[in-house]
Enzyme design. Structure first.
Site, short mmCIF file in Angstrom:
data_model
loop_
_atom_site.label_atom_id
_atom_site.label_comp_id
_atom_site.label_asym_id
_atom_site.label_seq_id
_atom_site.Cartn_x
_atom_site.Cartn_y
_atom_site.Cartn_z
N LYS A 58 15.00 23.81 54.59
CA LYS A 58 15.91 22.69 55.50
C LYS A 58 15.82 23.44 57.04
O LYS A 58 15.36 22.22 57.70
CB LYS A 58 17.08 22.79 55.67
CG LYS A 58 18.13 22.56 56.05
CD LYS A 58 19.86 22.82 55.45
CE LYS A 58 20.22 23.75 55.86
NZ LYS A 58 21.09 24.21 57.09
N ASN A 59 15.76 25.20 57.38
CA ASN A 59 15.79 25.37 58.48
C ASN A 59 14.56 25.08 59.80
O ASN A 59 14.40 25.17 60.61
CB ASN A 59 16.62 26.41 58.45
CG ASN A 59 18.19 26.54 58.14
OD1 ASN A 59 18.68 25.14 58.34
ND2 ASN A 59 18.84 28.21 57.39
N CYS A 113 28.16 23.37 59.31
CA CYS A 113 29.38 24.58 58.03
C CYS A 113 30.11 25.10 59.92
O CYS A 113 30.34 25.51 60.52
CB CYS A 113 28.49 25.84 57.69
SG CYS A 113 27.98 24.69 56.03
N ARG A 167 30.68 28.65 66.93
CA ARG A 167 29.61 28.51 66.99
C ARG A 167 29.28 27.00 68.36
O ARG A 167 28.76 26.33 68.10
CB ARG A 167 28.76 27.58 66.03
CG ARG A 167 29.52 28.21 64.82
CD ARG A 167 28.65 27.69 63.50
NE ARG A 167 27.15 27.22 63.19
CZ ARG A 167 26.61 27.04 62.33
NH1 ARG A 167 27.41 26.06 61.31
NH2 ARG A 167 24.87 27.01 62.40
N ASP A 199 26.10 27.63 74.88
CA ASP A 199 26.44 27.82 75.29
C ASP A 199 24.71 28.78 76.08
O ASP A 199 24.11 28.80 77.20
CB ASP A 199 27.20 29.23 76.26
CG ASP A 199 27.20 30.02 75.44
OD1 ASP A 199 27.30 30.15 73.78
OD2 ASP A 199 27.46 31.43 75.27
N ASP A 203 22.91 34.11 55.47
CA ASP A 203 22.90 32.82 54.99
C ASP A 203 23.20 33.27 53.27
O ASP A 203 23.29 32.79 53.04
CB ASP A 203 21.72 31.36 55.35
CG ASP A 203 22.16 31.15 56.29
OD1 ASP A 203 20.63 30.51 56.77
OD2 ASP A 203 22.68 31.37 56.92
N ARG A 234 23.49 19.56 50.87
CA ARG A 234 23.14 18.99 52.28
C ARG A 234 21.80 20.26 52.83
O ARG A 234 21.26 19.73 53.00
CB ARG A 234 23.87 19.69 53.49
CG ARG A 234 25.21 18.85 54.66
CD ARG A 234 25.97 19.32 54.91
NE ARG A 234 25.37 20.05 55.83
CZ ARG A 234 25.41 20.96 56.58
NH1 ARG A 234 26.66 21.12 56.90
NH2 ARG A 234 24.98 21.18 57.78
#
Ligand code: EPZ
Length: 429
Positions: free
Chosen positions: A22-23, A116, A121, A124, A305, A397
């Site tokens: 996914k990532n 999530c 989160r 910046d 994770d 997801r």
């Protein structure tokens, strides 16, 4: 609402193939905007976050469709640079479209991303990196407007190796005049696969996997075929499932080196781990030993994770294991649900102490986030009786078919979910 109905107690045995990452896929889907032609992606996991990325691409005027694990994108007719909040809020990775739009169109209009809830989160560091490249960014509440600007090569210093900020900087730097160096870059495998994709488009880019990535502006090719690598966290999920239940599991089509920090702790806990370059076998029997401290850190440290997943595997171990979560301020959201199963967990700030218990008892739980929801399923598999996990869509997801993978290994669970608009059959337990 998805429902997972789990009957604990079964050992896990057999082989499983690890899904595409996914990532890795999500920033690459955004990077497809750079290509003024056709891209074909192989081994793309079928996920709600991938659906959300394809929806953004279509909204911007691209052709974007998934057939099985293949995705076809044609961004030659890109016609927009505005992403509405309704699409931005579906996932965290929507923010990576900012760098991609700046690279392709020189402008972008979007809003704060979703994802999530693991803490504040902010973005910046993303904005710092893009402004270093010359982006003219205005923030108004949740809205972000990048006015037309010519990007120029720069030396970007990231005070923290943010994965997303590194990805955004890499994409925007592809269109900057001259050379860009990203210092303090994230070193995750997803940065390496994004570099490989950009090289496939003709980019002169190097250093991914180290703390310094160097990119020179280039003119992208108009076609590419690219294979998404295996999902290291999905792999970590399945080895933690075997550790939680006991068993003998072989994972294929994965790179165990990418979750070696997880395998290291499972080995310390008493699991037997055997690995080759594209597979890993784990054997677990009896009660695990306590371990720690497990301190989450940027790659190649222990991945945040996997913290909920390893925690779930240790709930019935001997002794007390200690976790320290250094990446997100609010990443123990799975703990109250695990305590409902009878787990003994004490959270103080960034530290969680897990005292193993002999038995867990099934209960009705509510998934809080993607990896926390997966941890509840793993804990339910190692509990006596039935566990229900109600899930507002977090788990789907990030996991293509966690239900199918676990059932194929002998787990006793049933999934009822809204799958791409079709109610999945609820298989008998
Ligand atoms: C990526 O999120 C992953 N998501 C996350 O996986 C993963 O947990 C995280 O990296 C860390 O490894 C995707 O790749 C889609 P960060 P990202 O920017 O990029 C702070 C999953 O379960 N920060 O490295 O958002 C931030 O608040 C997900 O698959 C800033 O302060 O992570 C956090 O505390 C969950 N300012 C820390 O840095 C910024 O501008 C790490 O964030 C950006 C980040």
């Amino acid at each position: 609402m998805d429902l997972w109905r789990i009957r604990g107690g079964a050992r896990l045995e057999g082989d499983s193939v690890v899904q595409g990452s996914k990532n890795a896929a999500l920033p690459i889907l955004a990077a497809c905007l750079l290509c003024p032609g056709r891209v074909e992606l192989l081994r793309v996991p079928r996920l709600r976050d991938v659906d959300a990325a394809l929806e953004i691409l279509r909204h911007l005027g691209c052709r974007a469709e998934q057939e099985g694990d293949r995705v076809y994108i044609d961004a030659s007719r890109l016609s927009g640079s505005v992403i509405p909040r309704s699409l931005m809020e579906k996932m965290r990775s929507s923010v990576i479209f900012m760098g991609a739009l700046l690279a392709r169109t020189g402008q972008a209009s979007l809003s704060m991303p979703g994802g999530c809830r693991l803490g504040k989160r902010p973005i910046d560091l993303h904005l710092l990196a893009l402004r270093e490249l010359g982006a003219r960014i205005e923030e108004a509440g949740e809205e972000i407007l990048c006015r037309p600007a010519l990007l120029r090569g720069a030396e970007i210093r990231l005070p923290f190796p943010s994965v997303g900020a590194t990805e955004n900087a890499m994409l925007a730097a592809c269109a900057a005049r001259g050379e860009t160096r990203i210092l303090g870059a994230a070193r995750e495998p997803e940065i390496v696969s994004l570099q490989a994709f950009l090289r496939g488009l003709g980019a002169r880019i190097s250093g991914a996997g180290t703390d310094t990535v160097t990119v020179s502006g280039f003119r992208p090719r108009d076609s590419l075929r690219f294979r998404i690598p295996a999902d290291r966290i999905a792999g970590a999920t399945l080895v933690c499932a075997c550790a939680a239940c006991g068993g003998d599991v072989l994972l294929r089509n994965c790179d165990p080196r990418q979750f070696s920090a997880v395998l290291h702790f499972l080995n310390d806990a008493g699991c037997v781990i055997m690995q080759k370059h594209d597979r890993v076998r784990i054997k677990a029997a009896g009660r695990l030993c306590s371990i720690g401290p497990v301190v989450t850190a940027p790659y190649p440290g222990f991945p945040t994770d996997a913290q909920p997943l390893l925690m779930a595997a240790l709930l019935r171990s001997e002794g007390e294991s200690v976790f320290r979560e250094t990446i997100f301020e609010d990443r123990y959201r799975q703990v109250p649900a695990l305590q409902k199963l009878g787990a003994q967990i004490r959270v103080q700030g960034r530290e969680a102490r897990v005292r193993g218990v002999k038995r867990l008892r099934g209960a009705a739980l509510e998934a809080t986030d993607l990896r926390g929801g997966a941890a509840m399923i793993l804990a339910g598999l190692s509990a006596e009786g039935e566990t229900l996990v109600r899930d507002a869509g977090h788990i789907r997801r990030g996991y293509e078919d966690l239900n199918g993978s676990l059932r194929s290994l002998g787990a006793c669970l049933m999934y009822e979910g809204e799958e791409h608009g079709i109610i999945q059959n609820s298989e008998a337990l």
